[in-house]
Design a protein around this motif. Structure first.
Motif, PDB file in Angstrom:
ATOM      1  N   ASN A 122     -21.867  -0.154   5.051  1.00  0.00           N
ATOM      2  CA  ASN A 122     -21.818   0.989   4.119  1.00  0.00           C
ATOM      3  C   ASN A 122     -22.594   2.223   4.566  1.00  0.00           C
ATOM      4  O   ASN A 122     -22.058   3.320   4.555  1.00  0.00           O
ATOM      5  CB  ASN A 122     -22.318   0.577   2.726  1.00  0.00           C
ATOM      6  N   PHE A 125     -20.709   3.980   7.852  1.00  0.00           N
ATOM      7  CA  PHE A 125     -19.279   4.307   7.960  1.00  0.00           C
ATOM      8  C   PHE A 125     -19.031   5.740   8.404  1.00  0.00           C
ATOM      9  O   PHE A 125     -18.251   6.004   9.311  1.00  0.00           O
ATOM     10  CB  PHE A 125     -18.579   4.110   6.613  1.00  0.00           C
ATOM     11  N   LYS A 126     -19.717   6.654   7.738  1.00  0.00           N
ATOM     12  CA  LYS A 126     -19.334   8.044   7.959  1.00  0.00           C
ATOM     13  C   LYS A 126     -19.752   8.593   9.325  1.00  0.00           C
ATOM     14  O   LYS A 126     -19.246   9.616   9.755  1.00  0.00           O
ATOM     15  CB  LYS A 126     -19.790   8.891   6.777  1.00  0.00           C
ATOM     16  N   TYR A 127     -20.625   7.875  10.012  1.00  0.00           N
ATOM     17  CA  TYR A 127     -21.086   8.357  11.314  1.00  0.00           C
ATOM     18  C   TYR A 127     -20.442   7.625  12.488  1.00  0.00           C
ATOM     19  O   TYR A 127     -20.681   7.963  13.645  1.00  0.00           O
ATOM     20  CB  TYR A 127     -22.608   8.187  11.425  1.00  0.00           C
ATOM     21  N   ASN A 129     -17.669   6.112  15.169  1.00  0.00           N
ATOM     22  CA  ASN A 129     -16.380   6.392  15.793  1.00  0.00           C
ATOM     23  C   ASN A 129     -15.488   5.162  15.773  1.00  0.00           C
ATOM     24  O   ASN A 129     -14.266   5.278  15.852  1.00  0.00           O
ATOM     25  CB  ASN A 129     -16.577   6.823  17.254  1.00  0.00           C
ATOM     26  N   ARG A 160     -11.671   3.485   4.593  1.00  0.00           N
ATOM     27  CA  ARG A 160     -11.450   4.648   5.463  1.00  0.00           C
ATOM     28  C   ARG A 160     -10.548   5.671   4.773  1.00  0.00           C
ATOM     29  O   ARG A 160     -10.862   6.869   4.756  1.00  0.00           O
ATOM     30  CB  ARG A 160     -10.814   4.130   6.767  1.00  0.00           C
ATOM     31  N   ASN A 163     -12.193   7.464   1.646  1.00  0.00           N
ATOM     32  CA  ASN A 163     -13.308   8.381   1.917  1.00  0.00           C
ATOM     33  C   ASN A 163     -13.042   9.356   3.062  1.00  0.00           C
ATOM     34  O   ASN A 163     -13.930  10.104   3.463  1.00  0.00           O
ATOM     35  CB  ASN A 163     -14.567   7.570   2.254  1.00  0.00           C
ATOM     36  N   LYS A 164     -11.831   9.274   3.601  1.00  0.00           N
ATOM     37  CA  LYS A 164     -11.477  10.101   4.773  1.00  0.00           C
ATOM     38  C   LYS A 164     -12.458   9.914   5.939  1.00  0.00           C
ATOM     39  O   LYS A 164     -12.843  10.873   6.615  1.00  0.00           O
ATOM     40  CB  LYS A 164     -11.386  11.578   4.402  1.00  0.00           C
ATOM     41  N   TYR A 165     -12.864   8.679   6.156  1.00  0.00           N
ATOM     42  CA  TYR A 165     -13.724   8.397   7.310  1.00  0.00           C
ATOM     43  C   TYR A 165     -12.885   8.416   8.583  1.00  0.00           C
ATOM     44  O   TYR A 165     -11.676   8.195   8.557  1.00  0.00           O
ATOM     45  CB  TYR A 165     -14.412   7.037   7.159  1.00  0.00           C
ATOM     46  N   GLN A 166     -13.571   8.633   9.697  1.00  0.00           N
ATOM     47  CA  GLN A 166     -12.875   8.830  10.974  1.00  0.00           C
ATOM     48  C   GLN A 166     -12.849   7.590  11.869  1.00  0.00           C
ATOM     49  O   GLN A 166     -12.189   7.592  12.904  1.00  0.00           O
ATOM     50  CB  GLN A 166     -13.576   9.954  11.756  1.00  0.00           C
ATOM     51  N   TYR A 167     -13.586   6.562  11.528  1.00  0.00           N
ATOM     52  CA  TYR A 167     -13.726   5.434  12.462  1.00  0.00           C
ATOM     53  C   TYR A 167     -12.394   4.759  12.788  1.00  0.00           C
ATOM     54  O   TYR A 167     -11.506   4.649  11.950  1.00  0.00           O
ATOM     55  CB  TYR A 167     -14.723   4.390  11.936  1.00  0.00           C
TER      56      TYR A 167
END
Ligand code: DX5
Ligand code: ZN
Length: 217
Positions: A122, A125-127, A129, A160, A163-167
């Motif tokens: 948790n 996630f946002k950091y 790749n 993903r 939350n529009k995460y990029q990973y």
């Protein structure tokens, strides 16, 4: 979906066979680095790996199964890999390890073992790749895919999207032409395949089979 090939299960003529693997249409070379501590097996040190990979062209995807992450990042960054992934279970300070890898201009991934829940990631996630979901216990090639992995992949994909995460989602262990479609259907971005490709002499034939299954609608 991309294919990252592991050469962990190649037993003879490693240097020559890695070059053969590099000449196929795989997308990445996946480097399984083990220290004999985080997992009981031990693989190549940086000196050996440099020698083994010196005539290869594919981008490198480094999977560190080690306790002393810092030490290995400092060594393996010299290969200029596209990704360095470390294990969540190996450190109490994921942020520091992520910072170190990013500082070298390398994309960062965290891997979770089969029994580690997705929620543990948790804060990160946002950091990230890349998230590497282990579909076998780390430590050796040629094991069977653990079916419960699919639930974790679905969860990561939902998180993903929401939350529009990029990973990217990468899955590692026991992958073959029988289960690759299930991974594609669940929006996996990179699959690691080792023994499925390297257990026969015609590596490209196996890569073709994986890729054909990926693109089949
Ligand atoms: C396991 C490694 C995997 C593995 C893949 O610890 O991280 O990369 O070697 O090999 P196969 O495809 O044989 O499971
Ligand atoms: Zn691996």
């Amino acid at each position: 979906m991309k294919v990252s090939a592991s050469f962990l299960s190649i037993n003879d003529d490693l240097e020559k066979n890695i070059i053969k693997l590099d000449k196929t249409t795989i997308d990445y070379l996946h480097l399984d680095i083990m220290d004999g501590k985080f997992v009981k097996n031990k693989t190549w040190d940086i000196k050996n790996i440099k020698k083994l990979l010196k005539n290869t062209q594919k981008p490198k995807d480094v999977h560190l199964m080690v306790s002393n992450i810092k030490k290995y990042v400092k060594q393996f960054r010299k290969l200029k890999p596209e990704y360095i992934t470390f294990h969540y279970e190996a450190t109490k300070n994921c942020f520091a390890m992520m910072g170190l890898i990013k500082k070298y201009g390398i994309k960062v991934g965290i891997s979770i073992k089969p029994n580690t829940p997705v929620e543990k990631l948790n804060p990160y996630f946002k950091y990230l790749n890349l998230i590497l979901v282990m579909s076998v216990e780390p430590g050796e090639g040629g094991q069977e895919f653990i079916p419960e992995t699919i639930d974790k992949i679905k969860q990561l994909d939902v998180i993903r999207k929401a939350n529009k995460y990029q990973y990217l989602i990468e899955v590692d262990g026991g992958i073959n032409n029988q289960n690759i479609n299930l991974l594609r259907e669940n929006n996996v971005d990179i699959v690691v395949a080792g023994s499925y490709i390297t257990s026969i002499k015609g590596y490209q034939r196996r890569v073709d089979k994986l890729k054909a299954d990926i693109t089949k609608q």
